[in-house]
Motif scaffolding. Sequence first.
Motif, PDB file in Angstrom:
ATOM      1  N   PHE A 177       4.412 -46.329  58.370  1.00  0.00           N
ATOM      2  CA  PHE A 177       4.017 -45.267  57.419  1.00  0.00           C
ATOM      3  C   PHE A 177       2.424 -45.038  57.645  1.00  0.00           C
ATOM      4  N   ASN A 178       2.373 -43.657  57.571  1.00  0.00           N
ATOM      5  CA  ASN A 178       0.836 -43.164  57.787  1.00  0.00           C
ATOM      6  C   ASN A 178       0.453 -42.754  56.426  1.00  0.00           C
ATOM      7  N   ILE A 179      -0.827 -43.329  55.868  1.00  0.00           N
ATOM      8  CA  ILE A 179      -1.006 -43.062  54.664  1.00  0.00           C
ATOM      9  C   ILE A 179      -2.450 -42.357  54.802  1.00  0.00           C
ATOM     10  N   HIS A 180      -3.019 -41.385  53.830  1.00  0.00           N
ATOM     11  CA  HIS A 180      -4.203 -40.873  53.923  1.00  0.00           C
ATOM     12  C   HIS A 180      -4.857 -41.425  52.803  1.00  0.00           C
ATOM     13  N   VAL A 181      -5.892 -42.203  52.437  1.00  0.00           N
ATOM     14  CA  VAL A 181      -6.461 -42.863  51.617  1.00  0.00           C
ATOM     15  C   VAL A 181      -7.777 -41.776  51.111  1.00  0.00           C
ATOM     16  N   ARG A 182      -7.313 -40.569  50.650  1.00  0.00           N
ATOM     17  CA  ARG A 182      -8.358 -39.930  50.130  1.00  0.00           C
ATOM     18  C   ARG A 182      -8.520 -40.140  48.539  1.00  0.00           C
ATOM     19  N   ASN A 183      -7.439 -40.034  47.961  1.00  0.00           N
ATOM     20  CA  ASN A 183      -7.222 -40.427  46.544  1.00  0.00           C
ATOM     21  C   ASN A 183      -6.520 -41.780  46.346  1.00  0.00           C
ATOM     22  N   ARG A 184      -6.884 -42.599  45.283  1.00  0.00           N
ATOM     23  CA  ARG A 184      -6.343 -43.729  44.951  1.00  0.00           C
ATOM     24  C   ARG A 184      -4.861 -43.640  44.970  1.00  0.00           C
ATOM     25  N   GLY A 185      -4.099 -44.808  45.339  1.00  0.00           N
ATOM     26  CA  GLY A 185      -2.624 -44.676  45.603  1.00  0.00           C
ATOM     27  C   GLY A 185      -1.902 -46.148  45.450  1.00  0.00           C
ATOM     28  N   ILE A 186      -0.700 -46.196  45.633  1.00  0.00           N
ATOM     29  CA  ILE A 186      -0.106 -47.581  45.691  1.00  0.00           C
ATOM     30  C   ILE A 186       0.674 -47.652  47.006  1.00  0.00           C
ATOM     31  N   VAL A 187       0.708 -48.957  47.338  1.00  0.00           N
ATOM     32  CA  VAL A 187       1.543 -49.220  48.422  1.00  0.00           C
ATOM     33  C   VAL A 187       2.443 -50.642  48.134  1.00  0.00           C
ATOM     34  N   HIS A 188       3.671 -50.489  48.429  1.00  0.00           N
ATOM     35  CA  HIS A 188       4.467 -51.654  47.819  1.00  0.00           C
ATOM     36  C   HIS A 188       5.603 -51.691  49.071  1.00  0.00           C
ATOM     37  N   SER A 189       6.128 -53.047  48.771  1.00  0.00           N
ATOM     38  CA  SER A 189       7.183 -53.278  49.984  1.00  0.00           C
ATOM     39  C   SER A 189       8.225 -52.663  49.514  1.00  0.00           C
ATOM     40  N   PRO A 190       9.275 -52.122  50.529  1.00  0.00           N
ATOM     41  CA  PRO A 190      10.286 -51.641  50.265  1.00  0.00           C
ATOM     42  C   PRO A 190      11.224 -52.450  49.030  1.00  0.00           C
ATOM     43  N   ARG A 206      -0.212 -47.512  58.085  1.00  0.00           N
ATOM     44  CA  ARG A 206      -1.511 -47.337  58.713  1.00  0.00           C
ATOM     45  C   ARG A 206      -2.433 -46.580  57.581  1.00  0.00           C
ATOM     46  N   LEU A 207      -3.470 -47.141  57.126  1.00  0.00           N
ATOM     47  CA  LEU A 207      -4.322 -46.494  56.215  1.00  0.00           C
ATOM     48  C   LEU A 207      -5.344 -45.875  56.695  1.00  0.00           C
ATOM     49  N   ARG A 208      -5.611 -44.525  56.309  1.00  0.00           N
ATOM     50  CA  ARG A 208      -6.766 -43.837  56.913  1.00  0.00           C
ATOM     51  C   ARG A 208      -7.588 -43.324  55.763  1.00  0.00           C
ATOM     52  N   ALA A 209      -8.920 -43.516  55.766  1.00  0.00           N
ATOM     53  CA  ALA A 209      -9.861 -43.013  54.645  1.00  0.00           C
ATOM     54  C   ALA A 209     -10.417 -42.050  55.473  1.00  0.00           C
ATOM     55  N   GLU A 210     -11.288 -40.922  54.795  1.00  0.00           N
ATOM     56  CA  GLU A 210     -12.195 -40.120  55.384  1.00  0.00           C
ATOM     57  C   GLU A 210     -13.181 -40.658  56.058  1.00  0.00           C
ATOM     58  N   PRO A 211     -13.852 -39.978  57.344  1.00  0.00           N
ATOM     59  CA  PRO A 211     -14.848 -40.716  58.159  1.00  0.00           C
ATOM     60  C   PRO A 211     -16.004 -40.895  57.169  1.00  0.00           C
ATOM     61  N   GLY A 212     -16.674 -41.850  57.367  1.00  0.00           N
ATOM     62  CA  GLY A 212     -17.774 -42.221  56.536  1.00  0.00           C
ATOM     63  C   GLY A 212     -17.540 -43.119  55.327  1.00  0.00           C
ATOM     64  N   HIS A 213     -16.212 -43.447  55.228  1.00  0.00           N
ATOM     65  CA  HIS A 213     -15.745 -44.189  54.086  1.00  0.00           C
ATOM     66  C   HIS A 213     -14.992 -45.541  54.765  1.00  0.00           C
ATOM     67  N   ARG A 214     -15.028 -46.283  53.788  1.00  0.00           N
ATOM     68  CA  ARG A 214     -13.854 -47.621  54.178  1.00  0.00           C
ATOM     69  C   ARG A 214     -12.947 -47.556  53.408  1.00  0.00           C
ATOM     70  N   VAL A 215     -11.573 -48.421  53.634  1.00  0.00           N
ATOM     71  CA  VAL A 215     -10.590 -48.360  53.061  1.00  0.00           C
ATOM     72  C   VAL A 215     -10.736 -49.847  52.047  1.00  0.00           C
TER      73      VAL A 215
END
Length: 836
Positions: A177-190, A206-215
């Motif tokens: 699963f590719n997830i963009h971590v720009r806004n807050r969100g939820i991830v859960h087991s199926p 796979r969680l990707r924040a914007e450059p210059g940020h941490r997840v």
Amino acid sequence: MKVWIGVTLLIAVAILLVMSQLLPWPFHLHNNDTVQRIYIGSMGISNQRFLPEHEDPSSSEFTQLAAQVSQQLKLIYFKNSMLAKYFNRNSVQAFSEGDSGDNSIVVYYESEFDVPVPERTTVDEAIESLEPPAESEWSQQGQGLLKPSDTLNISSIISQVIDPRLTRSKLTKRKFFNIHVRNRGIVHSPGFPDYPYPPNANFQWRLRAEPGHRVKLDFHTLILEDDCQRDFIKAYDSLAPIEKRALTEQCGNPQKSLSFFSSGNVMLLTLVTNEKENFPGFEASYSQIPLAKQTCPGMFQCSNNKCVSKTSQCDGWDDCGDNSDEINCTCPGKFQCNNNKCVSKSFQCDGWDHCGDNSDEISCIFSACTGMFQCNNSRCVSNTSQCDGWDDCGDNSDEINCIFSACTGMFQCNNSRCVSKTSRCDGWDDCGDNSDEINCNCTGMFQCNNSRCVSKTSQCDGWDDCGDNSDEINCTCTGMFQCNNNKCVSNTSHCNGWDDCGDNSDEINCTCPGMFQCNNNRCVSNTSQCDSWDDCGDNSDEINCTSVVCSAFTFHCSNGLCISKLNPECDGEQDCEDGSDEANCDCGTSLYSSTRIVGGRGANVGEWPWQVSLHFKGLGHMCGASVLSDRWLLTAAHCVQDTTVYKLSQAHKWEAFLGLQVQNQTNEWTVKRGVKQIITHRYYNRYNEDSDIALMELDTRVSLTQHIRPICLPSTTYFFPSGQEAWITGWGTTLQGGTATAILQKAEVKIINSWLCNILLNYRVTGNMLCAGVLSGGVDTCKGDSGGPLSVANSRGRFFLAGVTSWGKGCARIYAPGVYTRVTKYRSWIKQKTGV
Ligand code: 4AZ
């Protein structure tokens, strides 16, 4: 002894051979002597820009760059003769932005090698010590293979053998699963929270924040199988599961709060499950936070910005709390444990766990212990350790196959241990192999099979005095009925409808010629059937009646008609014509209704969502309660009676904690409410605890969630038969006179026959009370549990509130079950006062 060492070695080799066939596929033997080995790595490239298309493996940008990476990796491997020989293939998994500005990229890849078994460690070491080649090397190395324009500037490489649990052959469900971590969100087991997670799965987020940020990843719920070898989640400071980048590995139901940070803008979360036992799973929220400026002068700054001593780095302990002080570690000249701790190479395979995770003691190839005894687990112990009665090896291999030597002045056990002579025939296994308890004489007493001596009158008295029941076998009962447990009871006890034996054997194989046989085997007149009286005592003469008159044993449908089916409410079948038996059934279910958790006394998060902790301001937890609706709680009247010191009847002095599992540990799903009013039953009798029931109205409504849910209320005619399993829960004391517990406790008990209970408790049990417990003692509610629920599951696993914890003769004593307010007796009162 040599013979034994030889045999042990032969067995070890045989076991290794068998094991090799059972190992997961990356280690499966190929043409007799090679294993497939998979390495996972990441590589920083400083002359390529990350494009959004690089997230999509089907894009031409992805495939083109992936081909370049594979080619260049191959060239790197080919610089090493050993890697060149065994290399098989590369595959690129993902790309992300690089740390060093706009014009860099990180690639995540897998490389596969076919390695001869003895060379595994050497190849592992070669892979782990790969260094980025100098730019000038490409011109000589490439020799036409790479055009200068194709050359990638590799700034860093990190790679390691993959965790074998990620490549088990049975992992059939693999998903990314590719997830963009720009806004807050939820991830859960199926399936969470409605279904358990699927078996044999390898899910990667796979969680990707914007450059210059941490997840940032915060777990709200994590309920997996307890054994991490079977099901686990693992988070990585990377987009690939590289061990050295592991932030955490979790399984079971950790009680602490779990928050993790990446050091860069990516994080990988994996869930791996096996075929056995699937649990509710996890839910976590993700968000991104800007990279903080340096704020830890002279110290190490963790990814979560905590400052810890520089010596905390790579010491094998997670000082940061997010493991960031334990990633990217290298151990020059030392052995690097799986938890990244560095230990001396000489500690490897010495039989002791120096790493703390035993990784220095796995994959050991047995070597000789010169001048010492070699244990089966490869540890070397002194030769004198052999057969000294103590397990010096840790696997007892120094204590097997011993030839006896003398124990002067002591008794020698069969396992060669020496124990005091008084240990003989004292009923306890002092030897560890019971050899001090065999061939014993019990003069004037009865000798049990386990050699214990008990009084002769203990024989055939129906009680297991020996501990192995041997005083209760081969009994004859002259002129009496002999129970299956060998107790002798009066002949009239046979088939009288009561369990006089204690094992019900006086109530089986009963016949009732010319009469109606009840489910409890009692015989009643045929005319007793369907006459609206419970002649049997278990109501079995009043069920399955076609036309029924409303009575104390029928369910009253809302349309005024009655049905005879036992406990028809919320059983998933419509029994009343108007469906009223299936109305108002949004109650009594928990996260655990689809999985059964056994073992362990601490409850799991969300397992008892109707459990409430009542705190009296200034005194803390005092009593339990149950959630009936978003506004009403049910508790015990004795919890809210004024004492000379405390005005416990005053509503505003109470606080109710809902969705709580650990005292003083509130989190996102726990809710604290004040109390608006308390309604104590007006017939509450403080002398005999009759009508020990009270309602509490919350000052504001709560939202019902998976952590806060009402329990079902049984109708007036709901029947809880003796012997039915029930659950007690609470934060009360775990010992009589002890202190309250922090973690919500649960235990299974049984509903106890009221007639028997009344006798056991000196005739103090009224019809408004219900007994439950374990007659042999040891399991019970106690001080601090009062007011809490006695929960009983119906045929569909939906929990009904059978009782409110009220009183008892002490706690957990033998033959002294706990007493609960019988909720069915107060159903109409609850409806009248609350509308629920
Ligand atoms: C109490 O003191 C209490 N064993 C509650 C339950 C029981 C005993 C005592 C039942 O609140």
